[in-house]
Scaffold this active site. Structure first.
Site, PDB file in Angstrom:
ATOM      1  CB  ILE A 106      -0.920  -0.006   1.247  1.00 11.88           C
ATOM      2  CG1 ILE A 106      -0.116  -0.218   2.540  1.00 11.88           C
ATOM      3  CG2 ILE A 106      -1.974  -1.094   1.128  1.00 11.88           C
ATOM      4  CD1 ILE A 106      -0.960  -0.165   3.815  1.00 11.88           C
ATOM      5  CG  HIS A 122      -4.204  -5.609   0.360  1.00  9.37           C
ATOM      6  ND1 HIS A 122      -3.217  -6.406   0.859  1.00  9.37           N
ATOM      7  CD2 HIS A 122      -5.230  -6.436   0.036  1.00  9.37           C
ATOM      8  CE1 HIS A 122      -3.631  -7.671   0.838  1.00  9.37           C
ATOM      9  NE2 HIS A 122      -4.836  -7.715   0.345  1.00  9.37           N
TER      10      HIS A 122
HETATM   11  P1  CNA Z   1       4.248 -10.541   5.056  1.00 15.79           P
HETATM   12  O1  CNA Z   1       3.241 -11.552   5.485  1.00 15.79           O
HETATM   13  O2  CNA Z   1       4.817  -9.632   6.070  1.00 15.79           O
HETATM   14  O3  CNA Z   1       5.434 -11.366   4.366  1.00 15.79           O
HETATM   15  C1  CNA Z   1       6.573 -10.749   3.863  1.00 15.79           C
HETATM   16  C2  CNA Z   1       7.473 -11.824   3.286  1.00 15.79           C
HETATM   17  O4  CNA Z   1       8.531 -11.167   2.620  1.00 15.79           O
HETATM   18  C3  CNA Z   1       8.104 -12.737   4.343  1.00 15.79           C
HETATM   19  O5  CNA Z   1       7.858 -14.079   3.982  1.00 15.79           O
HETATM   20  C4  CNA Z   1       9.618 -12.422   4.259  1.00 15.79           C
HETATM   21  O6  CNA Z   1      10.414 -13.581   4.308  1.00 15.79           O
HETATM   22  C5  CNA Z   1       9.750 -11.801   2.896  1.00 15.79           C
HETATM   23  N1  CNA Z   1      10.789 -10.778   2.807  1.00 15.79           N
HETATM   24  C6  CNA Z   1      11.008  -9.726   3.646  1.00 15.79           C
HETATM   25  N2  CNA Z   1      11.989  -8.947   3.175  1.00 15.79           N
HETATM   26  C7  CNA Z   1      12.413  -9.530   2.016  1.00 15.79           C
HETATM   27  C8  CNA Z   1      13.407  -9.194   1.073  1.00 15.79           C
HETATM   28  N3  CNA Z   1      14.163  -8.109   1.204  1.00 15.79           N
HETATM   29  N4  CNA Z   1      13.570 -10.022   0.014  1.00 15.79           N
HETATM   30  C9  CNA Z   1      12.800 -11.141  -0.132  1.00 15.79           C
HETATM   31  N5  CNA Z   1      11.850 -11.486   0.739  1.00 15.79           N
HETATM   32  C10 CNA Z   1      11.644 -10.690   1.789  1.00 15.79           C
HETATM   33  O7  CNA Z   1       3.681  -9.626   3.890  1.00 15.79           O
HETATM   34  P2  CNA Z   1       2.648  -9.971   2.742  1.00 15.79           P
HETATM   35  O8  CNA Z   1       2.764  -8.892   1.754  1.00 15.79           O
HETATM   36  O9  CNA Z   1       2.750 -11.372   2.288  1.00 15.79           O
HETATM   37  O10 CNA Z   1       1.273  -9.834   3.532  1.00 15.79           O
HETATM   38  C11 CNA Z   1       0.302  -9.114   3.021  1.00 15.79           C
HETATM   39  C12 CNA Z   1      -0.042  -7.846   3.813  1.00 15.79           C
HETATM   40  C13 CNA Z   1       1.129  -7.055   4.327  1.00 15.79           C
HETATM   41  C14 CNA Z   1      -0.709  -6.933   2.877  1.00 15.79           C
HETATM   42  O11 CNA Z   1      -1.994  -6.707   3.342  1.00 15.79           O
HETATM   43  C15 CNA Z   1       0.058  -5.612   2.870  1.00 15.79           C
HETATM   44  O12 CNA Z   1      -0.809  -4.532   2.731  1.00 15.79           O
HETATM   45  C16 CNA Z   1       0.742  -5.595   4.160  1.00 15.79           C
HETATM   46  N6  CNA Z   1       1.926  -4.711   4.298  1.00 15.79           N
HETATM   47  C17 CNA Z   1       2.310  -3.849   3.321  1.00 15.79           C
HETATM   48  C18 CNA Z   1       3.433  -3.044   3.485  1.00 15.79           C
HETATM   49  C19 CNA Z   1       3.834  -2.112   2.371  1.00 15.79           C
HETATM   50  O13 CNA Z   1       2.984  -1.571   1.692  1.00 15.79           O
HETATM   51  N7  CNA Z   1       5.125  -1.901   2.152  1.00 15.79           N
HETATM   52  C20 CNA Z   1       4.188  -3.126   4.653  1.00 15.79           C
HETATM   53  C21 CNA Z   1       3.762  -4.007   5.661  1.00 15.79           C
HETATM   54  C22 CNA Z   1       2.630  -4.809   5.448  1.00 15.79           C
END
Ligand code: CNA
Length: 243
Positions: A106, A122
């Site tokens: 997001i 999202h």
């Molecule tokens: P999650 O469940 O937090 O999973 C993140 C995954 O990414 C994990 O399995 C990690 O191992 C992997 N990971 C982390 N850093 C790295 C990297 N540098 N390289 C490779 N792999 C990596 O997040 P998902 O996106 O699967 O879950 C969905 C949610 C999280 C959604 O609803 C999002 O809106 C929500 N979210 C979004 C943000 C954002 O917009 N940046 C931040 C935090 C959460």
């Protein structure tokens, strides 16, 4: 051939690759994810309820003050810049190999990097609107105010255009994402734990030849993939995205 070389090879062969990503794509931009070691799910919530509950529709309606306090502290990163993963995807789009980015994020960083065909499952923290008069606002209405933000025009409550827990996904965004994934010959899934539904279920629509997972931790889909890379996605894309 290394796994990275194989991914580059398949991208070069592809004309309609799709990238499906999550929070892990933005951790190298300084935005924490939800579920990995340093993710915000592991921090003990000072509010006494888990983040899923604070970020739910019910909580937003009943406790908007606390919702906004948590939201401003944990989900807004106005100074974050795209990293090598976002930039690599722009490279592959411009080179004519990548058709779309489908993201659970997001943060708007794919568009900030220059990707033009992005499906935000999202929503986006950059878009906000008034629940009463539907006027649209940017991020400033959140960052430059305190407490529950209200519409300067009608006094209605402002809400972010993000999908909260208990809320449905936008039909148009789902349809566009499904179409892109259905027609893809290569699907790269990156930086997502594949734990959040219905978003994670979208990769089931893929019927192309190669499914690649680039994720730091294991995912439930690792065994279904043709190639699994457990590395930092920014580092992977930094290495493979060049002429
Ligand atoms: P999650 O469940 O937090 O999973 C993140 C995954 O990414 C994990 O399995 C990690 O191992 C992997 N990971 C982390 N850093 C790295 C990297 N540098 N390289 C490779 N792999 C990596 O997040 P998902 O996106 O699967 O879950 C969905 C949610 C999280 C959604 O609803 C999002 O809106 C929500 N979210 C979004 C943000 C954002 O917009 N940046 C931040 C935090 C959460």
């Amino acid at each position: 051939m290394t796994a990275r070389e194989q991914l580059r090879e398949w991208l070069l062969e592809s004309r309609k690759a799709v990238f499906f990503g999550g929070a892990g794509v933005s951790t190298e931009s300084g935005i924490p994810d939800f579920r990995s070691k340093n993710g915000i799910y592991r921090t003990i919530s000072k509010y006494g309820v888990p983040p899923e509950q604070i970020l739910s529709h019910t909580y937003f309606v009943h406790y908007p003050e606390t919702f906004y306090e948590y939201y401003r502290e944990n989900l807004i990163y106005p100074d974050a810049e795209p990293n090598a993963a976002h930039k690599g995807l722009v490279y592959w789009e411009k080179a004519g190999h990548l058709k779309a980015v489908v993201t659970q994020n997001i943060d708007g960083l794919h568009q900030k990097a220059g990707s033009t065909n992005v499906y935000e499952l999202h929503g986006s923290v950059l878009r906000n609107y008034c629940l009463k008069c539907r006027r649209k606002y940017g991020l400033e209405i959140i960052t430059e105010t305190k407490g529950v933000p209200v519409c300067p025009h009608c006094g209605g409550q402002i809400r972010p255009d993000v999908v909260l827990y208990e809320e449905g996904l936008d039909d148009k965004v789902i349809t566009g994402s499904v179409k892109a994934i259905e027609h893809a010959d290569l699907l790269i899934v990156g930086g997502t734990s594949l734990a959040v539904y219905p978003a994670a279920g979208l990769i089931r629509y893929f019927r192309g030849s190669h499914l690649v997972l680039v994720n730091r931790d294991e995912t439930p889909y690792d065994r279904n993939a043709d190639l699994v890379i457990h590395e930092n996605i920014g580092e992977v894309f930094a290495e493979i995205s060049h002429d």
